[in-house]
Write a protein that holds these residues in place. Structure first.
Motif, PDB file in Angstrom:
ATOM      1  N   GLU A 141      15.486  53.851   8.463  1.00 10.86           N
ATOM      2  CA  GLU A 141      14.685  54.208   7.290  1.00 10.86           C
ATOM      3  C   GLU A 141      14.044  55.589   7.429  1.00 10.86           C
ATOM      4  OE1 GLU A 141      11.852  51.133   6.702  1.00 10.86           O
ATOM      5  OE2 GLU A 141      13.345  49.627   6.087  1.00 10.86           O
ATOM      6  N   ASP A 142      13.822  56.038   8.648  1.00  5.04           N
ATOM      7  CA  ASP A 142      13.194  57.349   8.859  1.00  5.04           C
ATOM      8  C   ASP A 142      14.172  58.496   8.602  1.00  5.04           C
ATOM      9  OD1 ASP A 142      10.791  56.177   9.580  1.00  5.04           O
ATOM     10  OD2 ASP A 142      11.367  56.040  11.699  1.00  5.04           O
ATOM     11  N   VAL A 143      15.455  58.193   8.550  1.00  7.97           N
ATOM     12  CA  VAL A 143      16.468  59.227   8.327  1.00  7.97           C
ATOM     13  C   VAL A 143      16.906  59.269   6.865  1.00  7.97           C
ATOM     14  CG1 VAL A 143      18.779  60.035   8.937  1.00  7.97           C
ATOM     15  CG2 VAL A 143      17.276  59.104  10.706  1.00  7.97           C
ATOM     16  N   GLY A 144      17.213  58.110   6.320  1.00  9.64           N
ATOM     17  CA  GLY A 144      17.656  58.062   4.931  1.00  9.64           C
ATOM     18  C   GLY A 144      19.112  58.481   4.784  1.00  9.64           C
ATOM     19  N   ASP A 145      19.478  58.904   3.572  1.00  3.72           N
ATOM     20  CA  ASP A 145      20.852  59.302   3.281  1.00  3.72           C
ATOM     21  C   ASP A 145      21.113  60.713   3.813  1.00  3.72           C
ATOM     22  OD1 ASP A 145      23.355  59.821   2.331  1.00  3.72           O
ATOM     23  OD2 ASP A 145      22.844  59.666   0.213  1.00  3.72           O
ATOM     24  N   PHE A 146      21.707  60.790   5.002  1.00  3.20           N
ATOM     25  CA  PHE A 146      21.929  62.104   5.615  1.00  3.20           C
ATOM     26  C   PHE A 146      23.051  62.881   4.933  1.00  3.20           C
ATOM     27  CE2 PHE A 146      23.933  58.785   8.196  1.00  3.20           C
ATOM     28  CZ  PHE A 146      25.262  59.161   8.182  1.00  3.20           C
ATOM     29  N   THR A 147      23.762  62.245   3.975  1.00  7.30           N
ATOM     30  CA  THR A 147      24.814  62.961   3.248  1.00  7.30           C
ATOM     31  C   THR A 147      24.314  63.551   1.930  1.00  7.30           C
ATOM     32  OG1 THR A 147      25.592  61.066   1.935  1.00  7.30           O
ATOM     33  CG2 THR A 147      26.471  61.288   4.162  1.00  7.30           C
ATOM     34  N   ASP A 148      23.078  63.290   1.563  1.00  9.95           N
ATOM     35  CA  ASP A 148      22.538  63.782   0.282  1.00  9.95           C
ATOM     36  C   ASP A 148      22.710  65.297   0.191  1.00  9.95           C
ATOM     37  OD1 ASP A 148      20.337  64.879  -1.562  1.00  9.95           O
ATOM     38  OD2 ASP A 148      20.243  62.727  -1.968  1.00  9.95           O
ATOM     39  N   VAL A 149      23.293  65.774  -0.919  1.00  5.25           N
ATOM     40  CA  VAL A 149      23.611  67.204  -1.029  1.00  5.25           C
ATOM     41  C   VAL A 149      22.363  68.070  -1.160  1.00  5.25           C
ATOM     42  CG1 VAL A 149      25.884  66.743  -2.012  1.00  5.25           C
ATOM     43  CG2 VAL A 149      23.914  67.078  -3.535  1.00  5.25           C
ATOM     44  N   SER A 150      21.230  67.468  -1.537  1.00  5.09           N
ATOM     45  CA  SER A 150      19.995  68.252  -1.712  1.00  5.09           C
ATOM     46  C   SER A 150      19.028  68.090  -0.557  1.00  5.09           C
ATOM     47  CB  SER A 150      19.290  67.834  -3.019  1.00  5.09           C
ATOM     48  OG  SER A 150      20.124  68.050  -4.124  1.00  5.09           O
ATOM     49  N   ILE A 151      18.837  66.849  -0.110  1.00  2.17           N
ATOM     50  CA  ILE A 151      17.830  66.597   0.937  1.00  2.17           C
ATOM     51  C   ILE A 151      18.432  65.787   2.096  1.00  2.17           C
ATOM     52  CG2 ILE A 151      15.804  66.779  -0.548  1.00  2.17           C
ATOM     53  CD1 ILE A 151      15.867  63.701  -0.803  1.00  2.17           C
ATOM     54  N   GLY A 152      19.662  66.078   2.418  1.00  2.52           N
ATOM     55  CA  GLY A 152      20.306  65.391   3.534  1.00  2.52           C
ATOM     56  C   GLY A 152      19.946  66.026   4.860  1.00  2.52           C
ATOM     57  N   ARG A 153      20.626  65.618   5.891  1.00  2.00           N
ATOM     58  CA  ARG A 153      20.338  66.136   7.241  1.00  2.00           C
ATOM     59  C   ARG A 153      21.610  66.630   7.914  1.00  2.00           C
ATOM     60  NH1 ARG A 153      15.228  63.562   9.492  1.00  2.00           N
ATOM     61  NH2 ARG A 153      14.391  62.476   7.675  1.00  2.00           N
ATOM     62  N   ASP A 154      21.518  67.775   8.547  1.00  2.00           N
ATOM     63  CA  ASP A 154      22.586  68.206   9.438  1.00  2.00           C
ATOM     64  C   ASP A 154      22.551  67.332  10.694  1.00  2.00           C
ATOM     65  OD1 ASP A 154      23.199  70.134   7.617  1.00  2.00           O
ATOM     66  OD2 ASP A 154      22.500  71.825   8.822  1.00  2.00           O
ATOM     67  N   ILE A 155      23.684  67.263  11.375  1.00  2.00           N
ATOM     68  CA  ILE A 155      23.797  66.428  12.580  1.00  2.00           C
ATOM     69  C   ILE A 155      24.145  67.312  13.770  1.00  2.00           C
ATOM     70  CG2 ILE A 155      24.899  64.434  13.639  1.00  2.00           C
ATOM     71  CD1 ILE A 155      23.455  63.676  11.091  1.00  2.00           C
ATOM     72  N   ILE A 174      25.322  61.918  18.788  1.00  2.00           N
ATOM     73  CA  ILE A 174      24.810  62.530  17.557  1.00  2.00           C
ATOM     74  C   ILE A 174      23.297  62.442  17.488  1.00  2.00           C
ATOM     75  CG2 ILE A 174      26.934  62.032  16.305  1.00  2.00           C
ATOM     76  CD1 ILE A 174      25.475  59.666  14.984  1.00  2.00           C
ATOM     77  N   MET A 175      22.686  63.442  16.838  1.00  2.00           N
ATOM     78  CA  MET A 175      21.242  63.462  16.621  1.00  2.00           C
ATOM     79  C   MET A 175      20.964  64.160  15.293  1.00  2.00           C
ATOM     80  SD  MET A 175      18.228  62.652  17.735  1.00  2.00           S
ATOM     81  CE  MET A 175      18.519  62.278  19.475  1.00  2.00           C
ATOM     82  N   PRO A 176      20.308  63.475  14.342  1.00  2.00           N
ATOM     83  CA  PRO A 176      20.027  64.112  13.052  1.00  2.00           C
ATOM     84  C   PRO A 176      18.942  65.168  13.181  1.00  2.00           C
ATOM     85  CG  PRO A 176      18.961  61.981  13.160  1.00  2.00           C
ATOM     86  CD  PRO A 176      19.779  62.102  14.412  1.00  2.00           C
ATOM     87  N   LYS A 177      19.054  66.218  12.420  1.00  2.00           N
ATOM     88  CA  LYS A 177      18.015  67.232  12.382  1.00  2.00           C
ATOM     89  C   LYS A 177      16.748  66.644  11.736  1.00  2.00           C
ATOM     90  CE  LYS A 177      19.959  71.184  13.815  1.00  2.00           C
ATOM     91  NZ  LYS A 177      19.393  72.074  14.854  1.00  2.00           N
ATOM     92  N   VAL A 178      15.599  67.097  12.172  1.00  2.00           N
ATOM     93  CA  VAL A 178      14.335  66.622  11.593  1.00  2.00           C
ATOM     94  C   VAL A 178      14.164  67.167  10.183  1.00  2.00           C
ATOM     95  CG1 VAL A 178      11.822  66.654  11.809  1.00  2.00           C
ATOM     96  CG2 VAL A 178      13.254  66.412  13.859  1.00  2.00           C
ATOM     97  N   LYS A 179      14.552  68.407   9.999  1.00  4.82           N
ATOM     98  CA  LYS A 179      14.360  69.072   8.709  1.00  4.82           C
ATOM     99  C   LYS A 179      15.461  68.689   7.719  1.00  4.82           C
ATOM    100  CE  LYS A 179      13.741  73.688   6.714  1.00  4.82           C
ATOM    101  NZ  LYS A 179      13.737  75.146   6.994  1.00  4.82           N
ATOM    102  N   GLU A 180      15.056  68.390   6.491  1.00  4.33           N
ATOM    103  CA  GLU A 180      16.014  68.123   5.419  1.00  4.33           C
ATOM    104  C   GLU A 180      16.491  69.445   4.834  1.00  4.33           C
ATOM    105  OE1 GLU A 180      13.613  65.813   2.838  1.00  4.33           O
ATOM    106  OE2 GLU A 180      14.026  63.908   3.865  1.00  4.33           O
ATOM    107  N   THR A 181      17.791  69.547   4.583  1.00  6.29           N
ATOM    108  CA  THR A 181      18.367  70.786   4.064  1.00  6.29           C
ATOM    109  C   THR A 181      19.446  70.478   3.042  1.00  6.29           C
ATOM    110  OG1 THR A 181      19.951  70.828   5.899  1.00  6.29           O
ATOM    111  CG2 THR A 181      17.926  72.119   6.176  1.00  6.29           C
ATOM    112  N   PRO A 182      19.734  71.424   2.139  1.00  4.88           N
ATOM    113  CA  PRO A 182      20.831  71.216   1.185  1.00  4.88           C
ATOM    114  C   PRO A 182      22.184  71.382   1.871  1.00  4.88           C
ATOM    115  CG  PRO A 182      19.876  73.385   0.872  1.00  4.88           C
ATOM    116  CD  PRO A 182      19.011  72.690   1.882  1.00  4.88           C
ATOM    117  N   LEU A 183      23.198  70.808   1.252  1.00  4.94           N
ATOM    118  CA  LEU A 183      24.557  70.918   1.773  1.00  4.94           C
ATOM    119  C   LEU A 183      25.015  72.370   1.785  1.00  4.94           C
ATOM    120  CD1 LEU A 183      27.332  69.718   2.611  1.00  4.94           C
ATOM    121  CD2 LEU A 183      27.791  69.346   0.182  1.00  4.94           C
TER     122      LEU A 183
END
Length: 278
Positions: A141-155, A174-183
């Protein structure tokens, strides 16, 4: 008549260019991480908007090439049918053979590699262990949809080599980035990435039922090399699995049936076969 050498040269150039283009195109479809750290972004799949991960099944070590299983398209696979027949017996050796011949799952996901965005979307393939890591990440739940084109996460990928794993293979975590970024930086770039993707279900050669059955039969009943013949050591070493012996179908002694007919009997409809083939 005199052959036009200039025309021949032009045709040669055109054919070489065409051949090179095909080879380069196929090679550019796939990507795999190298030892060290790399950053990727999982791209929403054009072909399945609900799930970017495509599960596909392959046969390794049966026949000259890896064969994609027809079960990926909901079609009958003669090797899978053979494994089912083996598992209908109580023989441990049959069960071991069934496990060897059953198709193995590989996962394909569309990604872009940060710093190599100009290369476009590539297919990254991996096995069950890394797939589970991604599924657990999606369940976080702390990561969410990491594929979201607007607020996803790089891996961030960390890959170590055989000297660390103690095997012949690399291992990636693998480790998700903390910062949300666009695709991508712009809407047009995002749309281009969403539209221009290789389809994992279309990039592999599909073998016919009969071709796969023939490959299985040849693998099960290898011919002994003739005395004095030279065995290709390279091919021998490359074979990942072997049966250790030839397998055949047991039939009553009174029934004079050829080996080919015995093998074909495996693939008759269930209502036409009586009992186990072994």
């Amino acid at each position: 008549l005199v052959m036009d050498l200039n025309e021949m040269k032009n045709r040669l150039s055109a054919m070489q260019s065409k051949s090179s283009g095909k080879s380069g195109e196929k090679k550019s479809v796939f990507w795999k991480p190298s030892v060290g750290k790399q950053i990727v972004r999982v791209v929403p799949s054009k072909y399945n908007k609900l799930n970017p991960f495509t599960e596909m099944y392959f046969h390794y070590g049966i026949g000259k090439n890896t064969m994609v299983s027809p079960i990926n398209w909901g079609e009958k696979d003669p090797i899978v049918e053979f494994a089912k027949q083996l598992r209908q017996t109580s023989d441990k050796e049959n069960w071991r053979l069934a496990k060897k011949v059953e198709p193995k799952m590989r996962i394909f996901v569309p990604v872009i590699v940060r710093g190599e965005e100009s290369e476009g979307v590539k297919l990254w393939q991996f096995g069950k262990e890394l797939y589970m890591d991604f599924l657990n990440l999606a369940d976080n739940e702390d990561v969410g949809d990491f594929t979201d084109v607007s607020i996803g996460r790089d891996i961030t990928l960390t890959t170590v080599g055989p000297e660390v794993t103690g095997t012949n293979y690399n291992k990636t975590t693998i480790m998700p980035k903390v910062k949300e970024t666009p695709l991508a930086a712009s809407k047009d770039e995002v749309n281009a990435l969403l539209e221009n993707q290789p389809n994992p279900m279309e990039v592999f050669k599909r073998y016919s039922f009969e071709d796969m059955k023939a490959a299985l039969q040849e693998w099960l009943t290898p011919e002994e090399p003739e005395e004095g013949s030279i065995i290709d050591d390279e091919k021998e070493e490359a074979a990942p699995i072997t049966t250790g012996k030839a397998y055949s179908i047991k039939t009553p002694a009174a029934a004079q049936v050829s080996k080919a007919d015995k093998f074909d009997a495996l693939f008759e409809d269930e209502e036409e076969t009586n009992g186990s083939p072994f």
